[in-house]
Structure formats: C-alpha cells, structure tokens
Design an enzyme around this catalytic site. Structure first.
Site, PDB file in Angstrom:
ATOM      1  N   ASP A  17      44.315 -16.154  71.888  1.00 18.67           N
ATOM      2  CA  ASP A  17      45.207 -15.428  70.981  1.00 18.67           C
ATOM      3  C   ASP A  17      44.872 -15.664  69.515  1.00 18.67           C
ATOM      4  OD1 ASP A  17      46.374 -14.710  73.344  1.00 18.67           O
ATOM      5  OD2 ASP A  17      48.393 -15.334  72.799  1.00 18.67           O
ATOM      6  N   ARG A  97      56.734 -27.617  63.982  1.00 18.68           N
ATOM      7  CA  ARG A  97      56.344 -26.473  63.151  1.00 18.68           C
ATOM      8  C   ARG A  97      56.314 -26.779  61.655  1.00 18.68           C
ATOM      9  NH1 ARG A  97      53.701 -25.090  67.147  1.00 18.68           N
ATOM     10  NH2 ARG A  97      54.718 -23.862  68.757  1.00 18.68           N
ATOM     11  N   ASP A 126      59.572 -19.698  66.301  1.00 20.36           N
ATOM     12  CA  ASP A 126      58.496 -20.380  65.580  1.00 20.36           C
ATOM     13  C   ASP A 126      58.066 -19.646  64.325  1.00 20.36           C
ATOM     14  OD1 ASP A 126      58.416 -22.602  67.177  1.00 20.36           O
ATOM     15  OD2 ASP A 126      56.960 -21.754  68.564  1.00 20.36           O
ATOM     16  N   SER A 180      54.279 -19.517  79.738  1.00 22.94           N
ATOM     17  CA  SER A 180      53.545 -19.985  78.565  1.00 22.94           C
ATOM     18  C   SER A 180      53.985 -21.389  78.211  1.00 22.94           C
ATOM     19  CB  SER A 180      53.785 -19.045  77.389  1.00 22.94           C
ATOM     20  OG  SER A 180      55.101 -19.169  76.943  1.00 22.94           O
TER      21      SER A 180
END
Lengths: 407, 407, 407, 407
Positions: A17, A97, A126, A180
């Site tokens: 990705d 994050r 996120d 995921s």
C-alpha cells in the site's frame, strides 16, 4: 500559501500500500519523496523498506529505531494515568501515531519538505491522529492523504495500479487478507473482514502475539515489577530500559495468553468498529501500576486521576496527544507520581494478570506508618461519630424538607 | 429531642458480636429491642437467629428474605453504570448496607422505635453507610453504634462480657479468627489479620466463593446472557428472576475461578485497607454489560457515563446511595438504558470472563444499519478532510502563536 | 503521643475573643503561649495586639505583614482558575486561612511548640481550614480549638469570664454586635444576626468596603490592567506589587460600588449560611482575567479549566488548599497560563465592572494571525460540510436506530 | 439514496439573503420550495415575508409563532442548569437553532420534502446547529447549505445576483452593514465589521435592546420573580406565560441596562469571534434562579449541577441539543428541580441585577427547619472535631510519608 508540493515526507512501511502511495505521489505531485520508516516494535525487518525505496529512486531514505522514545515518552506517560478508552482499550495504536507524525514533521523541517503523507484510510482514526499532530507541531506543513484523494477504491484497482507501475506484489497480497493488522511494541490490533460481525466470535487464527489462554502453561508464573516515580524500571529485579522492559513483559504476557481483548469501540469519525486487540505487556503494566498506586497515592490523588482518565483517554484516542489540554492533564497526572515507587508482584496464568502483593518505601498504607518517630497517627473511633453526623447533616435537612413538603 | 431510647431495631445476625450488642442494648438503654435479620444471600441459615433472639426475650423478631429486592433495586441499577470503585472494586459490601438500613428505618417507623442499631465497627465504612442512610430516610431516627460507645475494646473483653451474660460462644469463636468475612449475594469480602500486610499474598484458604483458577475446569465454558433495558434477564436462554440470575452466575463464575480480587482501597474514613474480594457473578455482569452497551449505546452516551462513573462509585462507596446527587446520577444513567437489550456471549476459563460476541435488535453497529429503508447512512471518506481540518484549526492557530511567541 | 501541651502558638488578633482564648489556654493547659498576629490587609492596627499580649505576660510575640505573600502565593494562583464557589463566592475568607495556619505551624516548629490554637467557632468552615492545613503541613502538631472545648457558650458567659480575668472589654463589645465581620485584602464578609433571614434584604449599614452603587460616582471610570503569565502586574500602566495592585483595585472598585454580593452558601460542615460579601478588587480581577484569557487561551485549555474549576473551588472552600489534589489541579491550571499576558480594559460604573477591550502580544484571535510569515491559516468554509457530516454521523445512526426500534 | 431534490423547506426570514437563497434553490435544484418563517421574538413583522414568498411563486408558505414553545421547551430547561458558556455567554443564539431546525424537519416530513435549507454561513456555529439537529431528528433528510455551495462570495456578487433576478433590495441593504445582528426573545447578538477588533470597545450604536447603563434610570427598581419547580412563573406577583414572562423581564432589564456583554468566544468550528450580546431578561433569570436554588437545593445537588454545567453548555453551544447525552444531562438536571419553588427579590440598577432576598416554602436554610415537629435537627459543635480529624487523617498520613520520604 501555494498549493504546489515540491517535496513530501512519506511514512513508508515498504509494504504494497505505501509503495503504491509512493509511486502515486511521484506521479501526481511530480515531487521529490523522502521516505521515513520507523521501528516501533512492529516486528518487521526494516531493510527491505530501504531496498524498495531505492527501487523507486528515492534519494533521502530515513530509517529509525524509535522504540525507546516510543515507550519512554509516549507509552509510559500514558500508563501513569491508568489510561483505558471506553473501559477496555489500552490505546495501543492511538499512542503510536503522534510519534510517527512528529518525526515526519521534523524530517520535513530538516529537509525543507512542504508536506508529509501517510497511508491511513479515510474511514479510520489514524488519519485524524497523523494530521492533528502535524497541525499542532507545524501549522505550515501540508498533509497529503492519498486514500482520500485518489480514485483507487478497490483491491482490484490497487493491484492494477501496482502492476501497471511495476510495483512488486508479494504472493500473499494478491488475494484479499482476511483481516488487517497494526502492530507496535505495545500491541497488535486486528480488524475487518472476518472480524466485522460483532456477533460472531473471532477465529482462532486472528491472534498473533498471545497464545490462546487454553494453550498457555498449566503452571502460573509469578513476576515482580519495580517502579520508580510512576514508571516501571525492572522485571524480576533486573533493571531494563523502557523498550526492553516492555519487550520482556510482552514475552511473559504473550506466553500466558494475557491481554487479549475482543471489543466494539466508538471511532472519532462517528462509527463503531470491532477489533481483536492483543496487549500482553500493557495489560500487565495496567494492573501493576494500579497496584503500586494503591499503596502510594493518597485518596484525593487517586480519585482525581480516575475522574479525569476518561477525558485523557479520549484525547489520545481522538488524536490530541499534542494539544494544550492533553499537556495540562499530563502535568496534573505527573504531579501525582513522585512517590509511586516500589515493587508489585503479579501472577500470570492462562489469560489473566493478577496483583497479589505490593510494597513501597513510600507506602501510605497505615500499617507502615505506625512507627513514625513522633508517634503514631492515631485513629480514634469516636471521631467517626462526628464525622458521620456532619456528613449526614445535610441529608437530614433534605429528608426533613422532603417530608414536610410532601415528597 | 429527648435522648431516652424506648425501643430500638437491631440489625441482628445471630452471631456472637450482634448477640453481645443485643444484650448490651438491653442493659445500657433498658429498652425494648426488635431484631431484624435479613437474607441478602450471605449463605447462612436464618432460623438460628430467631432462636437466639428468643433466648434474649425478644418479642418482635423480624426475619426477611430481601434477595430479590437487593438484586433488582440495588445491584442491577448500580451495574447499569459499569460501576467500579478505584478501578477495581465492584462495591459488593457497599451496595448492601443501604438496603439493610432502609429496612431498619422502616421497621422502626412501623413499630414506633426511636432508634436503630448496627454492629459495624468504628474504623470502617459500614457505620457511615448505615447511618447516612438512616439520616436520609428519617431524620428523626437515632442511631446507636455500640462499637463506638462501649468499652469492650478487645476480643478478651467481648468474650468475658459474653460469658458474664450467658451468651453462648461457638467453639470456633473462642480464638481470634484469622480474618473477617462479609458476604451477600453479590460478593464475599475477607479482611484483616492474615491479610493485613499488602506485601504478603493472601493465603489460599481465604477464598470462599470461588475455586482457585488453577483448580478450575480445564475446559472453558461459553455462556450467553440476555439483557433488557440495561438489566440481565436470562442466562443461556433461560429467563431468571434477578436473584436467581445472580445466583446462577455466581455458580458459573465460582466454578471457573472468576472474580477474585486482591486489593488495597481507600476508605471514606481516611485510611487504606487491604482485602480479598470475590465477586464471581458480578464480574461476569460487568464485562457482559459493557459488551451489550458497546453495540447499543451511542458514543456520547457511553463517554458521558464513563466520565461520571467514578463519582457515582464514590457516592455508593461512601454511603450516599440515598442522596439527591446519587438519584440525579441514576436518572442520567437510566435515561441511557432504553435500548440496552440483546445477548452477550461470555467465555469463562480459569479465572477470566471474556466477551466474545454480542448481538442486539437495537444495535448501532453500522453493519446493521445498511438496510434501513430510506437507504444507507453513507460515509463519504472525503468528509474526513473537512472534519480533520476544522478540528485542527485551533491547533494550527495555537502552534503558530507559540512559534511566534517563542515557546 | 503525650497529651501534655507545653507550648502553643495562638492566632491572636488582640480582640476580645482571642484575648479570652489566650487567657483560657494559659489557665487550662498551664502552658506557654506564643501569639501570632498577621497583617493580611484586614485594615486594623497590629501594635495594640502586641501591647495586649504583653499584658498577658507573653514573651514571644510574633507580628508579621503577610500581605504580599497572601496575594502572590494564594490569591493570584486561585484567580488563575477563575475560581468561584457555587457560581458566586470569590472565596475571600477561605483563601486566607491556609496562610495563617501555615505560619502558625512554622512558628510552632521554630519555637518547639507542640500545638497551635485558633479562634474559629465550631459551626463554621474556618476551623476545618485551619486544622486541615495543620494536618497537611505537620502531622505531629496538635490543634486546640477552644470554642469546641470550653463551656463558654454565650456572650454573657464570655463577658463574665473576661471580667473575672481582668481582660479589658471595649465599650462597643459589651452589647452583641448586629453581625460579625471577617476582612482581609481580598474581601470583607459579614454574617449573622441581622443577616440571618435570607428573605430579608441586608441593611445598608452592613457594607463596609464598598460604597452603595446608588451613591457611586455618576461618571464611569475606565481602567486598564496588565497581565503577565496569568497574573495582574499593572494598573493603568503602573507596575505594582501583588498587594499594592490588589489594594489599588480595592480602592477603585470600592469607590464604584463593585463587588457586593448577598448570597446563601453551603458550608462544608453541612448547613447553609447567608452572608454579605464585598470583594471589590477581586471582582474586577475575575472579569479581567477572563478577558485576557478569552484571547490568549485555546478552546481546549479554556474548557478544561472551566470543567475543573468547581472542584478546585470546592477544595479551597473546604480547606484543602494544602492537599495533593489541589496541587495537582494547580499544576494543570498553571500549565495553561504561559501566554496569558496582555492588557484588559475594564469599565467601572455604579456596581459593575465590565470588560470592554483586550489586547495581547500572544493573541489567538484570528485577525491577529493573518500575517504570520508562512502565510495565513486558511479557513475553507467547504471544510465545514465534512466537519458537520462526521459530527452528525453518530446522531444519524442513533436516530435511525430509534426510529427502527420504535422510540 | 438519490441526490435529486424535489422539494425543500427553507428557513425564510423575508430578508435579502434568504430571498437570494430562495431564488438560488429554485434555479439550482429546479425544485419546489416551502418557506418557513418563525416568530421567535426577534421583533420583526412576519407578513412581509409572506408577501415576498408569494412573489417568488411559493405555494406552501408557513408562518408560525413559536415564542411560547421556544421559551417553555428550550430556554427554561436550559436555565434550570444555570447555563453559561465559557463563563459568560447565555447561549441566546445557540438555543434558538434547534427549534427552528426541528420545525423545518417536521414540515419536511409533513410535506414530503426531501431536504431543508438554511441561510447560515460556512464560518459560523449556526450551520452546525441546524444540521446536527436535522441529523438527530430525521437521518434521511438532506440539508442544503447554499453559503457552502454557491460561488456568491462577496456582497457585490450577492447584490448582482439579486438585481439579475429581480429580487428587491432595500435601500439600507445596498451598502455593507457595519455589523450583523441576530435576535430572538432571549437575546440580541451583534458581530462583525466594527466589532471585529477585540481591542477596540464596541461603538455605542451597536446595542439595540438595552439602554446604556449610564442612561438608565437613577432610581433602582426592585422586582420579585416567582418560581415553580425550577421555572419562573410570575413577575411581581403576576402569573405570566413563559414568553410573556421573558418579554416582561426583557423590558425591565432593558430599561435598566442589564445584560450587556462584550466578549470573545471560541466557536465550535475552531476560531475565536467577538460579539456584543444583550440578554436583559436572561441575565435576570440567571441570577434569580441561582438565588432560589441557593435555599432549595441541597449541596450535593448544587455542586453536581455546577460540575456538569460547562459540559451541558458546550453541548448546546456546539449544536447537540438533540443528542442522547444532552437528554441524559437534562434528566439529571430536571431531577433536582422538584422543590426549586419560591420567590426571589432582584434589584435592577444601571446595568446590574442583584438578588437581595429569597424565600421558599421548601427552603433547606436551617433557620426554617428549627420548628419541624419531631424536634430540631441539632448541630453539636463537638461533632466538628471528629469530622475534621477523619477528613484530616489522610492528609496527616500523606504529610508523614512525605516527611519520611524526604519531599
């Protein structure tokens, strides 16, 4: 403020990705890309990311081991507050994050980049965490969120784009993954697909970091964790750096099946989502920190912390780690931790971590105070009569009024 | 207000201590005593209390089964709030006291007594809970707390008083018990003596209601709990009355070693105390209620409840169940429970109770909303850009100011 | 811990009541008394207190001017939080007690005294404030509260005691005062007797520090107050020390009838009381501080402060200035004040103080940000669409569920 | 969900801006428009709006007097909480939006419209309030916000559009207004242009609803307000409907210059704005409600309300009147108002409204309780000793620990 982008710093994992994003940024913005790959303890090799970045012609490739900074400056401060979101979630993804975004911004400032970019999708939390952090650290930095901009909506389109652009696709990425995963030193979270229906138990194969409690050792294991000023500093008497300590507790917790959580949470962007989270070391740290606080914090301190914790957790979950109000709350929390030192004994057994003993040189537990030189702090049970009567005075008055007024 | 006492209603267990109190009241106040013995699920026979009361010449002996009222009107409303004191304690003792005190006051009103009396000591929280409840329900009722009034300070003195007054002493009461126990349908708490040092693990023999997790079945057990408007109504599909349901969950939890807690808590009277608490059914209900709320409560509801829970728990712990502010909070909590209905699947295994699935006809989980007749509630990921930008606007402004002002 | 008292430090005003206490301490405890008389801006001469103390044979007489410390270390930190108790009271009495008690304890430590003593009655909040402060600063110090110990219950008994002990009684003290007064640099409070019925307006003669608004100048007066890091530092451009600044604002406010308050408040000891409070300078500082914060605090900071202020005010009111939780809240509050600097323009007119303008070099007001070097922080009104849609998403889901579930 | 709009209900004032919107909707969406014009006490004639709507060919013209509903179901419930945003703003605009939006949605449902539309701009809070209300009341209703959609960015463009479409332009609308105004029965707010610089005092001509305090009568006016269960029901002994009562208080307050406020507030959309607000009647109601509560609410009730008020105010300000969490808070607030009945005496004088007396048949003020039949609720000042000692116990322990641990 011009909209032209000359250089962008991309949070780059080396996976499919973010490789597509890398290519798309080069094509769409015709700009230089600096890749940034960080080790936050996700358990993946970083060198492949370098090789892939080179393949895309990237000249400025940044690879950093942020594990110590992550645990010391983000995880530990958060655990000082016994932070739990919605009564359950230990914020394993949320707390990582801000650090990644902080480094993206710093690298942008060092390299003269005018933007940063990330691979978070448009439906999750996120993206918010990355971008609010950037806003708070450098208001002039632009943020590019490809998932919200491009028109590669499906897996098929992504794969087609990859093929058209000679981006290598690992065999196991050709099909759709059954769920995921996000991972760092604090936790592994699994979401989506086979986990989507909250009425269906998660399949066994989802868990990655913890053994199934039913397959954990039949023998319980007793460990001790040493604390200094609110932070853990040792396991079983061995001093460890923050990242080493969390790694050690992850091993211990993972082995005993500690810290699995199947939950439905409320996202900041307005929807609910279901996940299976594994936080073995963090789960141990949560109970251990409560344990050491239980003998070293005064009631006033402990209750004030408990009342404010949900708000503090919400701020972190929503992406406001770098915000003035989170820093205010941190100042309040840290103020309470000066004497949160000592040792906690925790029993690990088939999925649970239980505090069974705690000691501290700074204990407020009354037994320990008996021998103060000036003499004991006396408790006279007759005092309780006055204490109760004055606490009850307003209730008596209230009751008498209600009776008179015919409640 | 005269200080003369003509009749007093005593919370009477039939045990040695309250028998001494009974005698002491008769002697000291020269008054009639009405005994009140309640079944709150403590697991003791009540008839012996009647026989003993008769021995003391008591004419008005009240024995009541309050189990259903206890669970329906006290335990369940409290669990609607996911109530936990100091992050750990499920308030098993705290929640029972207001009901006992309420009945004492009501019986005093029925029988024309001018006082009530209880056997709680002068160092604990229970005296506060009994007396504040009395204050709030009848401001004219007096409360006699023998432990704060008399001079029977030691075990030896108590036994001497008992012997001098022909109060029978069970053989096992002659020595000092290694710890003291309180029990009702929600929990068993053990405190004192062998448990006093928080640095020493509790001996195995302390636990009474739960099996040691290490001796629990090797096979996990999956159960389902049905909810209606915030309260549990069935187990494994079988509708049960409140008390029967909690009894059932106690059996299940106890068998699997669920709900043991070794903690140090902060008492309202100003000291810390250490206890070993066992709340098997309650522990299951806590996780199950969070589970059903996770799909039926809106985020605004859930977060508001979480923020107020510590205060609500503190009120109950401190004895303010019957207070206007607890009732205000209850109104807020209950307002949120209208759609908290559905079914939760919980796995019990060697000390842990884990939610693994949850369904509801009133689910807010987005998957369930797709088929609303008017069409889906759409999520456009482009909306996230504006959402983030306006949430970040004040942070950008703050950051720009800080930079300009040289932070 | 022996109960013998050898030396006691008494908070001594030189008035009749504390003179009686002085004598009573000497007689009852047969101990040495150290008198402590402080100037907190109550507006009374202190030398007469020295002469009176000498009359009683006191050898260690302490007289101190605490005005600067009072304003700098107690009043100003409290005003950083915009502190108001029960929506009205500026805590003028509450904030003075911890300082007096702190000095009593310190003098006791210096002089080797084993106790302190104060003249607060047994029905009010001040006894609590004095004694909790002593507990928090030196757990070994004893506190003697004569009003709770002696049997001088009435004015008549007090006067008889005074006469019997040759304590001089001022003429105006022979009769009962129509109300009692407490004063310091922050406020004057009047309570009792003619003020007791909250349904009867306070007589005109009660007010002492402020002119009746109806007799205030017909001409409004505009003043400016300079702030640095949350504290006021100048009036009308003139730098002033903390005490001088508050004195100046008291003059200005008092002249214009600002800061009168007739209220009924809830005491910590469980009853309501009615008072007439005058806080001229403090009332100006409250509105001025909100004024400067309105342009220098971020919304997150401002709202967090507002949410916690009631708890902070309650702690101060209840006597917990010296407590770990007040210090935690102070750390949070102070963290927000770094940029609270600038100038506020206030209009004083016949009882009201109104902010009409505010400027700051650290303003967050958007107009001021337009010219930041990196370019403006843009507001795109199209962003509002996404912002609203994601904020509304959960409400839509909630509404759809309610409709489906037949609310 | 089709994007085609067949019928839209427009909040229509009859003024230039909403007339342009009306035309723009007809042109852009080629849809039927239903106009809705409400009287919320803004002080404008409504019939001109009907005539203008007819000019545009509107067939379904709705004109409603919502003043009673506005005050009874929105203003009064809000005032039960003593609601103030950021310590100052009485939410005069915020509280009106949900009602207008609610009627828009209801008319859309009645008329089969698929959308509503409003004239709020893209920079303010009102768009949020309109749209969140619509989301919460009917998730299927679309909302059209022309200011965010069209490209009429400037006054010049708007006027050109009006001229091109034969929309009549009043002479005084040709130039740019020096500030913009919003008004309803609760308040008038003025913003923008001449008010933009928060460092410059507002010009005299901005105020519309209140006389300048310096021009108010030299004679104070004493009024009484009667309360029943938390809501005002009479002025000077005369029973009045909600709207009539607020109208009356607006007259009285306006005459005496009460309720002017010059402030800088934090908008939900992330920026600060400065306004001049006039809330004469509301300002009186705020102090009067606190006055009646001060003798009828228990301390526990009052403090809980104070702690939650900022959050409640924020919800209303941000547009969440119709949300589950606001309804939860309302349930809590309303629970406390059962005995908030009685009479408050308020003095109005040159800009200030001051409570000078309050009486209630349900008073908790102790004086009123002395004569309860069962005898007085006694206060024994000796009880204070035990009360203080147990409150201080944890502080002593904390202090002893700190000393031992060398703080």
């Amino acid at each position: 403020m011009s909209n032209e982008i000359r250089k962008v710093v991309l949070a780059y994992s080396g996976g499919l990705d973010t490789s597509i994003i890398l290519k798309w940024l080069q094509e769409t913005y015709n700009c230089e890309v600096v890749t940034f790959t960080a080790d936050l303890g996700q358990g993946e090799e970083l060198e492949p990311a370098r090789r892939k970045a080179e393949m895309f012609g990237i000249k400025d490739i940044r690879i950093e081991d942020l594990r110590e900074e992550f645990v010391r400056d983000f995880v530990f401060p958060m655990f000082r507050a016994n932070t739990v979101y919605e009564g359950q979630y230990l914020l394993g993804t949320s707390i990582a994050r801000p650090l990644i975004a902080k480094r993206l911004v710093e690298i942008a400032q060092e390299t003269g980049a005018d933007a940063i970019s990330h691979g978070a999708t448009g439906k999750g939390n996120d993206q918010v965490r990355f971008e609010l952090t950037a806003n708070a650290l450098d208001p002039a930095i632009k943020v590019i969120a490809p998932w919200r901009e491009w028109d590669l909506r499906s897996r098929t389109q992504l794969l087609a784009y990859a093929e058209a652009n000679q981006i290598p696709i690992a065999k196991d990425k050709r099909g759709e993954a059954p769920f995921s995963v996000d991972a760092n030193l604090l936790h592994t979270s699994s979401e989506g697909m086979v986990l989507e229906d909250p009425g269906v138990p998660a399949p066994d194969y989802v868990a990655q970091r913890t053994v199934d409690p039913e397959k954990a050792p039949d023998q319980a294991e007793i460990i001790t964790i040493g604390y200094e000023k609110g932070d853990p500093v040792s396991v079983n008497g061995v001093k460890l750096s923050p990242a080493a300590l969390l790694t050690k507790l992850n091993e211990l917790g993972g082995k005993h099946g500690v810290g699995r959580l199947d939950l439905v949470e409320n996202r900041f962007v307005g929807m609910k989502s279901r996940g299976l989270y594994e936080t073995p070391g963090g789960t141990i740290l949560l109970v251990a920190h409560r344990g050491i606080e239980s003998i070293t914090l005064d009631r006033g301190e402990a209750h004030l912390k408990d009342e404010l914790m949900p708000k503090y957790a919400e701020l972190i979950y929503n992406g406001f780690w770098f915000s003035p109000e989170r820093e205010m709350l941190q100042a309040l929390i840290d103020k309470s931790q000066q004497y949160v030192s000592g040792e906690v004994t925790v029993k690990l057994y088939k999925g649970s971590a239980t505090v069974i003993a705690r000691t501290s040189p700074h204990s407020l537990y009354n037994m320990d105070l008996v021998t103060f030189e000036e003499g004991a702090i006396a408790y006279d049970h007759k005092d309780a009569a006055g204490f109760i009567r004055l606490n009850g005075l307003r209730l008596k008055t209230w009751a008498a009024r209600n009776k008179k007024s015919g409640a």
